[in-house]
Every structure is written in structure tokens, then in C-alpha cells.
Design an enzyme around this catalytic site. Structure first.
Site, mmCIF file in Angstrom:
data_model
loop_
_atom_site.group_PDB
_atom_site.id
_atom_site.type_symbol
_atom_site.label_atom_id
_atom_site.label_comp_id
_atom_site.label_asym_id
_atom_site.label_seq_id
_atom_site.Cartn_x
_atom_site.Cartn_y
_atom_site.Cartn_z
ATOM 1 N N GLY A 46 0.864 -1.178 0.000
ATOM 2 C CA GLY A 46 0.000 0.000 0.000
ATOM 3 C C GLY A 46 0.894 1.220 0.000
ATOM 4 O O GLY A 46 1.871 1.285 -0.744
ATOM 5 N N CYS A 76 6.315 -5.131 0.853
ATOM 6 C CA CYS A 76 6.383 -3.808 0.230
ATOM 7 C C CYS A 76 6.218 -2.710 1.293
ATOM 8 O O CYS A 76 7.133 -2.475 2.069
ATOM 9 C CB CYS A 76 5.365 -3.689 -0.888
ATOM 10 S SG CYS A 76 5.720 -2.350 -2.063
ATOM 11 N N ARG A 135 6.161 -0.201 -7.374
ATOM 12 C CA ARG A 135 6.694 0.927 -6.595
ATOM 13 C C ARG A 135 7.468 0.387 -5.400
ATOM 14 O O ARG A 135 7.320 0.858 -4.275
ATOM 15 C CB ARG A 135 5.572 1.858 -6.130
ATOM 16 C CG ARG A 135 4.862 2.591 -7.255
ATOM 17 C CD ARG A 135 3.792 3.514 -6.712
ATOM 18 N NE ARG A 135 4.369 4.520 -5.811
ATOM 19 C CZ ARG A 135 3.635 5.259 -4.972
ATOM 20 N NH1 ARG A 135 2.328 5.093 -4.906
ATOM 21 N NH2 ARG A 135 4.220 6.155 -4.213
ATOM 22 N N HIS A 170 5.587 -8.450 -3.971
ATOM 23 C CA HIS A 170 4.198 -8.790 -3.616
ATOM 24 C C HIS A 170 3.938 -10.285 -3.866
ATOM 25 O O HIS A 170 3.416 -10.656 -4.934
ATOM 26 C CB HIS A 170 3.219 -7.963 -4.449
ATOM 27 C CG HIS A 170 3.155 -6.519 -4.073
ATOM 28 N ND1 HIS A 170 2.210 -6.026 -3.192
ATOM 29 C CD2 HIS A 170 3.937 -5.474 -4.429
ATOM 30 C CE1 HIS A 170 2.392 -4.720 -3.050
ATOM 31 N NE2 HIS A 170 3.438 -4.365 -3.789
ATOM 32 N N GLU A 172 1.645 -12.084 -2.751
ATOM 33 C CA GLU A 172 0.210 -12.358 -2.829
ATOM 34 C C GLU A 172 -0.321 -12.243 -4.252
ATOM 35 O O GLU A 172 -1.421 -12.730 -4.552
ATOM 36 C CB GLU A 172 -0.566 -11.423 -1.890
ATOM 37 C CG GLU A 172 -0.754 -10.002 -2.363
ATOM 38 C CD GLU A 172 0.472 -9.098 -2.169
ATOM 39 O OE1 GLU A 172 0.337 -7.887 -2.401
ATOM 40 O OE2 GLU A 172 1.542 -9.609 -1.781
#
Length: 221
Positions: A46, A76, A135, A170, A172
Site C-alpha cells: 500500500g 512492500c 513501486r 508482492h 500475494e
């Protein structure tokens, strides 16, 4: 075993699905008091600054207490929150991992990419692992007590120290499951080592119990 996923922002539901596919019971954590009910926590990606705003002072202190006491996995933005040093810009962290990390080190959203990395030998095998970078931050310093468990090229992208684990990508968003399994194994190991019967009477049993399994209760004569 009950795993919480911090559900304030980010793709927390993707983490939930991956963990449930591996047999874990998952709760979405939205209030600080829910941290008392779980065995481990995933902090998803996020925006780390937004996480701090949504947590507030009370939530931040409760989360800080948790990550120093129970297994926590940050991905992240979650990895940024667990770090002791954050750059670009400087930011408060939870201090669970002795690492220096730089936000947005791989570029903007348009620079997102899927790369191939590897777990280091002894950590879920040495097979190729799909890694999704969005990012993403970069781990620029690894403290003496931190273990690098996965790399992408020459860069450390997954690390572990004590009860804390982090990945700059990530997992997931990939079909590969060994990263989440590694965290569940960490939680299971913590549950075994905290079992007072194992510690006092059967120290060798922690090596042979299945993940999450406790020794049966024995009545005293």
C-alpha cells in the site's frame, strides 16, 4: 493457528486467499484490539505513510508492541514499516528488522515489473520464484542479526530477523506460495517454542512436532 492480515489498505484480500489456500485460519484486522486474538500478522503493501495516518498513535503503539512479541510478515509497504531506517523520505518505523530501506527505489507505478528471484539454499528450496515489484522499496543495509532468505539478482528482497519477516515484492500477486508458507512455518515454530510443556519436559519434541501441533496434556498423578 490464526493469522491476521492488516486490512486498512492495499490488497489484503489477496493475502487472505493465499493463506487460506495453505490451510490457515485468517481474520482481517481493522481494530487494534484484534491483535490480541491472533498468532501472527501480515502487513500488506500500500502506502506506508498512509498506513501511519490510518493507524494513529494508539494503533501504531499497539502494532509496535505486537511486532516485537509475535511473528509478523510485511510486504512492500509492510516491509518499510518493519524497518529501523527508512529513506526517501525519512519515516518512523516499527523497528522490528535491523535494515535500512529506501522507498520507491525501483521507480514509479509505470516501472512496475515481474522478475525472477530465488530463495537462498535452505529456505524453501532453490527453485525460481516469481516476484511482482510495484513501486517497490529496496533494502540498502542489512544488520548483523538479519538473515537474507531470498534475492533478485544481487539484491536482498526477503529477510528475516527473530519473529519478523519482510519482502520488498508482492507474493500475494503470484501463484507461487512458498513465501507465505515460510511465514506460516515461522508462526508454527513460534507456537512450539512457546509451549511450556515442550520447554520443561520435552525440549527435543520441538524438532518432531508437526506445524501447529502441541503435545497432549498429561494429568499429574
Amino acid at each position: 493457528m490464526i493469522i491476521g492480515v492488516l486490512a486498512l489498505q492495499g490488497d489484503f484480500d489477496a493475502h487472505r486467499r493465499r493463506l487460506e489456500e495453505l490451510g490457515a485460519k485468517v481474520v482481517l484486522v481493522k481494530k487494534p484490539e484484534q491483535l490480541d486474538e491472533i498468532d501472527g500478522l501480515v502487513i500488506p503493501g500500500g502506502e506506508s505513510g498512509t498506513f501511519l495516518k490510518l493507524l494513529g498513535n494508539e494503533g501504531f503503539e499497539k502494532l509496535k508492541e505486537f511486532v516485537h512479541a509475535k511473528p509478523t510478515f510485511g510486504t512492500c509497504a509492510g516491509a518499510i514499516l518493519l524497518a529501523t531506517e527508512v529513506e526517501n523520505p525519512k519515516q518512523a518505523g516499527l523497528g522490528a528488522l535491523d535494515i535500512g530501506i529506501r522507498r520507491n527505489a525501483y521507480g514509479r507505478q509505470l516501472d512496475s515489473s515481474i522478475r525472477e528471484g530465488r530463495f537462498l539454499p535452505g529456505h524453501a528450496g532453490d527453485s525460481p520464484l516469481e516476484m511482482v515489484f510495484i513501486r517497490a522499496p529496496k533494502i540498502e543495509r542489512v544488520g548483523a542479526g538479519v538473515e537474507v532468505i531470498a534475492t533478485e539478482g544481487a539484491d536482498p528482497v526477503a529477510v528475516r530477523q527473530g519473529r519478523a519477516m519482510a519482502a520488498t515484492f508482492h507474493p500475494e500477486l503470484s501463484e507461487d506460495r512458498p513465501v507465505h508458507q515460510a511465514f506460516l512455518d515461522l508462526v508454527a515454530d513460534g507456537k512450539k517454542s512457546s509451549n511450556p510443556w515442550v520447554k520443561r519436559c520435552h525440549p527435543e519434541a520441538a524438532e518432531i512436532l508437526a506445524p501447529g501441533e502441541d503435545l497432549p496434556t498429561k494429568s499429574l498423578p
